[in-house]
Design an enzyme around this catalytic site. Structure first.
Site, PDB file in Angstrom:
ATOM      1  NE  ARG A   1      -2.992  -0.933   3.825  1.00 40.97           N
ATOM      2  CZ  ARG A   1      -2.672  -2.050   4.000  1.00 40.97           C
ATOM      3  NH1 ARG A   1      -3.157  -3.765   3.350  1.00 40.97           N
ATOM      4  NH2 ARG A   1      -1.866  -2.245   5.667  1.00 40.97           N
TER       5      ARG A   1
ATOM      6  CE  LYS B   1     -13.872  10.949   1.580  1.00 41.44           C
ATOM      7  NZ  LYS B   1     -13.768   9.898   0.429  1.00 41.44           N
TER       8      LYS B   1
ATOM      9  CE  LYS C   1     -14.926  12.942  -3.534  1.00 40.71           C
ATOM     10  NZ  LYS C   1     -13.496  12.491  -2.685  1.00 40.71           N
TER      11      LYS C   1
HETATM   12  P1  13P Z   1     -14.499   8.212  -6.606  1.00 39.95           P
HETATM   13  O1  13P Z   1     -13.828   9.281  -7.091  1.00 39.95           O
HETATM   14  O2  13P Z   1     -13.727   6.456  -6.855  1.00 39.95           O
HETATM   15  O3  13P Z   1     -15.929   8.196  -6.533  1.00 39.95           O
HETATM   16  O4  13P Z   1     -14.017   8.213  -5.163  1.00 39.95           O
HETATM   17  C1  13P Z   1     -13.788   9.966  -3.782  1.00 39.95           C
HETATM   18  C2  13P Z   1     -13.701   9.757  -3.131  1.00 39.95           C
HETATM   19  O5  13P Z   1     -13.753  10.334  -2.044  1.00 39.95           O
HETATM   20  C3  13P Z   1     -15.276   8.938  -2.269  1.00 39.95           C
HETATM   21  O6  13P Z   1     -15.372   9.539  -1.285  1.00 39.95           O
END
Ligand code: 13P
Length: 343
Positions: A48, A138, A221
């Site tokens: 990873r 996030k 987002k």
């Molecule tokens: P994806 O662009 O693969 O949807 O992932 C973005 C993300 O941070 C999901 O929480």
């Protein structure tokens, strides 16, 4: 720590600066294992680390990346030469961030719907993460757009959690990425996604307001307004772009510096084309529109790498290509020809 709105706003604007976007590299241990299974790589701590290090050291890719979302393991890891991965990201000119939710759990009495957990102890974790270098965070909530869902129970419970999280982040001078994701894994049409997305965003911004979250110091987002992956007829690029911009105009305060979309299972080129169409047709929106992609930035480099150290340059080229294409899309300057010219 006393909240400093100037600092939050400066960080948020840097995260969505023109022509750059966010790399979501915050897959949990379970999710990265699924990705590695697909390329036949064992999900060990070293693998990873090696994989993520190759991305963060890809200078040609990172010049299109404003910030990187990390997972708890990664923010503590060191590169092969002993430099912390946080430092590697900073040296590449990007801002380190951290996923702080603890994932989705079943929402009781609300068939198939989920509630995102992780508020307990969050205040203390944010202090630690800031000390480790995180300048943004996030939290993702998910919603199902089919057959009478999402329920208000799901939208309201997740909205409150997103708002509590965002307020705690701002108190620590960490920019919250607020991620309410209407999922695209179903057979619904684009109208169902539009209705669900509008309701989810309305309620989320109401809860952010009640929690005294400053819109100037956050990033949204969201999903794009898009047909379900299993829909019989899927809407085209222009329709996705127009419906998405319409919903965002209805719901997102102009004071929010930027909107960074998730890719959510779109193909690499779809995710680029949709973002580009929005920016090309709407150059004067109140917020920056950019990407915060996981899969749509990483699928190609993962395949190219496949766990073999000899493939690192090819994987870095694949990542740089997708990052460059999405960088163009963030300014509305991409077209299908760019894919071939740069490849
Ligand atoms: P994806 O662009 O693969 O949807 O992932 C973005 C993300 O941070 C999901 O929480």
């Amino acid at each position: 720590m006393a909240m400093n709105l100037d600092e939050l706003n400066r960080t948020a604007r840097a995260m969505v600066q023109k022509g750059r976007g966010i790399l979501a590299a915050d897959e949990s241990s379970g999710t990265i294992k699924k990705r590695f299974d697909k390329i036949g790589v064992e999900s060990t701590e070293d693998n990873r680390r090696d994989y993520r290090e190759l991305l963060f050291r890809a200078a040609n890719g990172m010049k299109h990346i404003s910030g990187v979302i990390l997972y708890d393991e990664t923010i503590r890891q060191k590169a092969k030469d002993g430099t912390s991965l946080v430092k590697v990201i900073e040296q590449a000119g990007a801002i380190p961030g951290i996923k702080v939710d603890k994932g989705t759990k079943p929402l009781p009495f609300s068939k198939d719907e989920t509630i995102t957990e992780g508020l307990d102890g969050l205040r203390e974790r944010l202090v630690e993460y800031r000390g480790l270098g995180a300048r943004f965070a996030k939290w993702r909530a998910t919603y199902i757009p089919t057959h009478g869902r999402p329920s208000y129970n799901c939208i309201n419970a997740n909205g409150q959690a997103l708002a509590r999280y965002a307020a705690l982040c701002q108190e620590e001078n960490i920019v919250p990425i607020v991620e309410p994701e209407v999922l695209m894994d179903f057979d619904n049409d684009i109208a169902a996604c539009e209705a669900a997305t509008e309701w989810v965003l309305k309620e989320t911004f109401a809860q952010l307001y009640y929690a005294n979250v400053a819109p100037e110091g956050m990033i949204l987002k969201p999903n794009m307004v898009i047909s379900g992956m299993k829909a019989e007829k899927r809407a085209g690029v222009e329709e996705v772009a127009e419906r998405t911009v319409k919903v965002l105009k209805h719901c997102v305060p102009a004071a929010v510096p930027g909107i960074a979309f998730l890719s959510g299972g779109q193909s690499d080129e779809e995710a680029t084309a949709h973002l580009n169409a929005m920016n090309a047709a709407h150059p004067n929106l109140p917020w920056a529109l950019t990407f915060s992609y996981g899969r749509a930035l990483q699928a190609a480099p993962q395949k190219a790498w496949s766990g073999n150290a000899d493939n690192v340059p090819a994987a870095q080229r694949a990542f740089a290509h997708r990052a460059a294409m999405n960088g163009l899309a963030a300014t509305g300057e991409w077209n299908p020809e760019s894919e071939r010219n740069a490849a």
